[in-house]
Structures are given as structure tokens and as C-alpha cells.
Scaffold this motif. Sequence first.
Motif, mmCIF file in Angstrom:
data_model
loop_
_atom_site.group_PDB
_atom_site.id
_atom_site.type_symbol
_atom_site.label_atom_id
_atom_site.label_comp_id
_atom_site.label_asym_id
_atom_site.label_seq_id
_atom_site.Cartn_x
_atom_site.Cartn_y
_atom_site.Cartn_z
ATOM 1 N N LEU A 1 0.851 -1.211 0.067
ATOM 2 C CA LEU A 1 0.147 -0.052 0.078
ATOM 3 C C LEU A 1 0.938 1.251 -0.200
ATOM 4 C CD1 LEU A 1 -2.609 -1.123 2.503
ATOM 5 C CD2 LEU A 1 -3.013 -0.838 0.060
ATOM 6 N N THR A 2 2.008 1.055 0.642
ATOM 7 C CA THR A 2 2.924 2.399 0.591
ATOM 8 C C THR A 2 3.471 2.704 -0.623
ATOM 9 O OG1 THR A 2 3.640 2.323 2.997
ATOM 10 C CG2 THR A 2 5.080 3.288 1.653
ATOM 11 N N ALA A 3 3.720 1.495 -1.583
ATOM 12 C CA ALA A 3 4.228 1.719 -2.977
ATOM 13 C C ALA A 3 3.211 2.145 -3.747
ATOM 14 C CB ALA A 3 4.824 0.205 -3.376
ATOM 15 N N PHE A 4 2.083 1.708 -3.456
ATOM 16 C CA PHE A 4 0.904 2.166 -4.336
ATOM 17 C C PHE A 4 0.557 3.610 -3.952
ATOM 18 C CE2 PHE A 4 -3.603 3.644 -4.307
ATOM 19 C CZ PHE A 4 -3.954 3.149 -5.436
ATOM 20 N N GLY A 5 0.544 4.217 -2.683
ATOM 21 C CA GLY A 5 0.327 5.587 -2.514
ATOM 22 C C GLY A 5 1.266 6.324 -3.061
ATOM 23 N N SER A 6 2.776 6.131 -3.180
ATOM 24 C CA SER A 6 3.556 6.676 -3.741
ATOM 25 C C SER A 6 3.348 7.024 -5.145
ATOM 26 C CB SER A 6 5.079 6.132 -3.451
ATOM 27 O OG SER A 6 6.033 6.904 -4.042
ATOM 28 N N VAL A 7 2.833 6.060 -5.865
ATOM 29 C CA VAL A 7 2.710 6.446 -7.210
ATOM 30 C C VAL A 7 1.463 7.153 -7.522
ATOM 31 C CG1 VAL A 7 2.231 5.288 -9.360
ATOM 32 C CG2 VAL A 7 3.779 4.169 -7.888
ATOM 33 N N GLU A 8 0.421 6.746 -6.741
ATOM 34 C CA GLU A 8 -0.931 7.685 -6.576
ATOM 35 C C GLU A 8 -0.681 9.039 -6.466
ATOM 36 O OE1 GLU A 8 -5.285 6.700 -5.007
ATOM 37 O OE2 GLU A 8 -3.602 7.333 -3.523
ATOM 38 N N SER A 9 -0.147 9.336 -5.272
ATOM 39 C CA SER A 9 -0.025 10.724 -4.757
ATOM 40 C C SER A 9 0.800 11.488 -5.884
ATOM 41 C CB SER A 9 0.569 10.806 -3.704
ATOM 42 O OG SER A 9 1.960 10.396 -3.685
ATOM 43 N N GLU B 1 -7.202 16.655 -12.738
ATOM 44 C CA GLU B 1 -8.333 16.706 -13.344
ATOM 45 C C GLU B 1 -8.675 15.055 -14.189
ATOM 46 O OE1 GLU B 1 -8.827 19.915 -16.042
ATOM 47 O OE2 GLU B 1 -8.694 21.384 -14.346
ATOM 48 N N MET B 2 -7.659 14.275 -14.012
ATOM 49 C CA MET B 2 -7.901 13.004 -14.564
ATOM 50 C C MET B 2 -9.092 12.141 -13.684
ATOM 51 S SD MET B 2 -5.078 9.690 -15.453
ATOM 52 C CE MET B 2 -4.312 10.731 -16.411
ATOM 53 N N ILE B 3 -9.921 11.489 -14.345
ATOM 54 C CA ILE B 3 -11.031 10.692 -13.850
ATOM 55 C C ILE B 3 -10.234 9.731 -12.869
ATOM 56 C CG2 ILE B 3 -12.975 9.151 -14.123
ATOM 57 C CD1 ILE B 3 -13.400 11.979 -14.985
ATOM 58 N N TYR B 4 -10.664 9.588 -11.476
ATOM 59 C CA TYR B 4 -10.108 8.373 -10.629
ATOM 60 C C TYR B 4 -9.809 7.149 -11.166
ATOM 61 C CZ TYR B 4 -8.539 6.557 -6.435
ATOM 62 O OH TYR B 4 -7.873 5.762 -5.255
ATOM 63 N N SER B 5 -11.113 6.647 -11.672
ATOM 64 C CA SER B 5 -10.738 5.027 -12.423
ATOM 65 C C SER B 5 -9.890 5.249 -13.365
ATOM 66 C CB SER B 5 -12.260 4.635 -12.970
ATOM 67 O OG SER B 5 -12.491 5.592 -13.968
ATOM 68 N N GLU B 6 -9.514 6.282 -14.294
ATOM 69 C CA GLU B 6 -8.569 6.347 -15.124
ATOM 70 C C GLU B 6 -7.036 6.718 -14.453
ATOM 71 O OE1 GLU B 6 -9.324 9.320 -18.045
ATOM 72 O OE2 GLU B 6 -11.257 8.424 -18.704
ATOM 73 N N LEU B 7 -7.247 7.286 -13.457
ATOM 74 C CA LEU B 7 -5.773 7.359 -12.732
ATOM 75 C C LEU B 7 -5.582 6.296 -12.127
ATOM 76 C CD1 LEU B 7 -4.727 10.626 -10.731
ATOM 77 C CD2 LEU B 7 -4.631 8.502 -9.305
ATOM 78 N N LEU B 8 -6.486 5.423 -11.444
ATOM 79 C CA LEU B 8 -6.153 4.219 -11.003
ATOM 80 C C LEU B 8 -5.455 3.050 -11.832
ATOM 81 C CD1 LEU B 8 -9.048 3.013 -8.550
ATOM 82 C CD2 LEU B 8 -6.606 3.855 -7.737
ATOM 83 N N ALA B 9 -6.014 3.224 -13.299
ATOM 84 C CA ALA B 9 -5.494 2.406 -14.168
ATOM 85 C C ALA B 9 -4.065 2.715 -14.557
ATOM 86 C CB ALA B 9 -6.140 2.229 -15.527
ATOM 87 N N LYS B 10 -3.836 3.961 -14.401
ATOM 88 C CA LYS B 10 -2.496 4.811 -14.881
ATOM 89 C C LYS B 10 -1.457 4.241 -13.538
ATOM 90 C CE LYS B 10 -1.479 6.876 -17.644
ATOM 91 N NZ LYS B 10 -0.863 6.387 -18.943
#
Length: 336
Positions: free
Chosen positions: A51-59, A67-76
Motif C-alpha cells: 500500500l505504501t508503494a501504491f500510495g507513492s505512485v498514486e500521490s 483533473e484525471m478521472i479517478y478510475s483512469e488514474l487508478l489504471a495509470k
Amino acid sequence: MSPQNKLTDHKILIFDVYGTLADWESGIHNALKPLLERYPASKTWSRQEALTAFGSVESDLQVQYPEMIYSELLAKVHERLEDRLKAQSGVASSENPFLAPGEAEVTSGAGAGSSGSAGAETQAAAASPGSDDEHKAFGASIQNWTIFPDTCAALQRLAKHFKLVVLSNVDRDSFRHTHALLSEGPTRDTITSDIRTYTYPDPNPDRFWHPQEAKGSKSPFTLIVTAQDVGCYKPALGGFRAILEYAKAHPELFGDLELAEGEDVKEKALSVAQSIPHDHVAAKNIGMRSVWIDRQSAVTCNVDPDGPGAKEKWSWKFETLGEMADAVEKELAAST
């Protein structure tokens, strides 16, 4: 707890959703497992490491693409995280991580079934890694994230005494599944209404969504504001500011906030959230008080970014939303 103020001095509760009302960490971790188990670098990661690795990329992506849609951001995020894991595992982009070095990939012919059903399953799995469909499926996993068991009943109790508002790092379409669960019960088996009841109206006659105006709605929320609506992700302050301005401008929706002379709307609003960096730091920066729902299962977002000796960012702390509802009712009983 704040010595000067009571919970019931406030009129508006601004809720974070994922992490506070819904089990964001389990949802993300479960959806990440196929990716993490694919690469040597992440195969033995703990839940916190993942989750820390995920959070680093997500933030990082939320700052780059507000302004990217969140579902698209999660895919990215899923795609970027896989690129990192490939590099850390010494896997080139064109290589299949399921195969040992020098092993040929079987794609068709008699050999395809020679290892039996287990071999067929491995090939099916090997065909999907790194695909756009896999990244998109991760982005769509929001609808599978579960609601904490105390959430729904507590929301209904709190809605008797406050105006409840959602401020969430999510997009409108993805939120409808969670909205239905929060409104009608924590499992899909309890939902009796059409999902369209909990879907953002298009066109929407208002700047933000007034969900209780939908026919048949059981929503406990007066207002729903997503990252898509305000064009930014928390901890950016845009969403908080927009809600406070909206509450002041719409007394027909929020009622009499009982503002004293010179008092601002933020004095009557509370941020209710699990994440310290996303919500409590932001609320303090804007001059709002907050309530920390310290979910004991959480392994991320529960540490103050200013360090262990920093002054607390919140005014009240509870382990569940149910405990907060208990405290509100205790205050009200003591005042009668």
C-alpha cells in the motif's frame, strides 16, 4: 477532545469516504495481489509495503493530473507500478515474467495442453499481464470495495443532527456503487433501489450533486462533491473551500447555520476522516476542526507527516464512526 467546543456545536460533517467509511486499503490490496505476485520484487511484500508503494505512485499522479478521472488514474497507477516492478525485478518490457530465463513461451499447438489444466491456466494468466484491460479492471475495482460494518447505521444516526457532505478523491461514476451501499446497507444484497437512484444526474441542474432530491433516494448525504467536480485531489484545499462556499450560498439546502456575527462557515463544519495527510492536515490548513476516525486495521495514512512529536491535527478521535455517533448522542442527552 477540544476543551472549547463540542461536536454538537457544528452543523456540517464533511466526510472522506475511502478509508473512513469504506475499506479502501483492503480493496486496493486485494485488487493489487495478481500484479504483486507476478514479480520477484513484490512477491513477498507485506500489506503495508504494497500500500505504501501504491500510495507513492498514486500521490505523484494526482499532483501531475489533478483533473484525471479517478478510475483512469487508478489504471495509470497500476500501469506505472508494474513498470517499476519490472525494472526492480530485472524484467524487460517485452519479457513474460511467468517464464524462467531461456524458457520458450507456448502459444498454440499440441504442446499447449501438454501440462494439463494447470498449464492452460498459467497460459491464460500469462496472456493478460500488462494489458490495457488489466489496468482498466484495476481502475474499475472501486465498486468491489467493502463498507465498514459500523458505517451505515452511524451515518443514519448522525444525519438526524447534522448535514452530511461527501468530499472524496473519486469520480462520479465510480462513486455510485459505494453511494448505494452507504445509503441502503453495507452489502449488495441489501440494495433494493435501481442503481440509477445513486448515480450522478446528467445533466445536473446544480453545481454539485444534491442526492436526496432523487426519487426513491435513501442517501444520508445532503451534498456530494468528488475530485471530478472540483478538478483536484485532496490534500489540495479546493474541495474544502468549494463546500464551505456552497454551504454559505445555499441556506435552502443547509438550513440555518446559526453563525454569530463575524463567524465563518468553517467554524460550523467538521472534517471526518481517517487519513491524517489527506484530510486532517488539509482541514487544519484551512482553519477547520476535524474528527479522526482511527481505523485500527489501517496501515497507511495514520501517521502525521510532521513527525511523531507534532501537534495533533484533529480535535476529536474515535476508532469507529459508531463511537462518534455515540458521543454526539451523549452530548445531546447531557444538554437536555
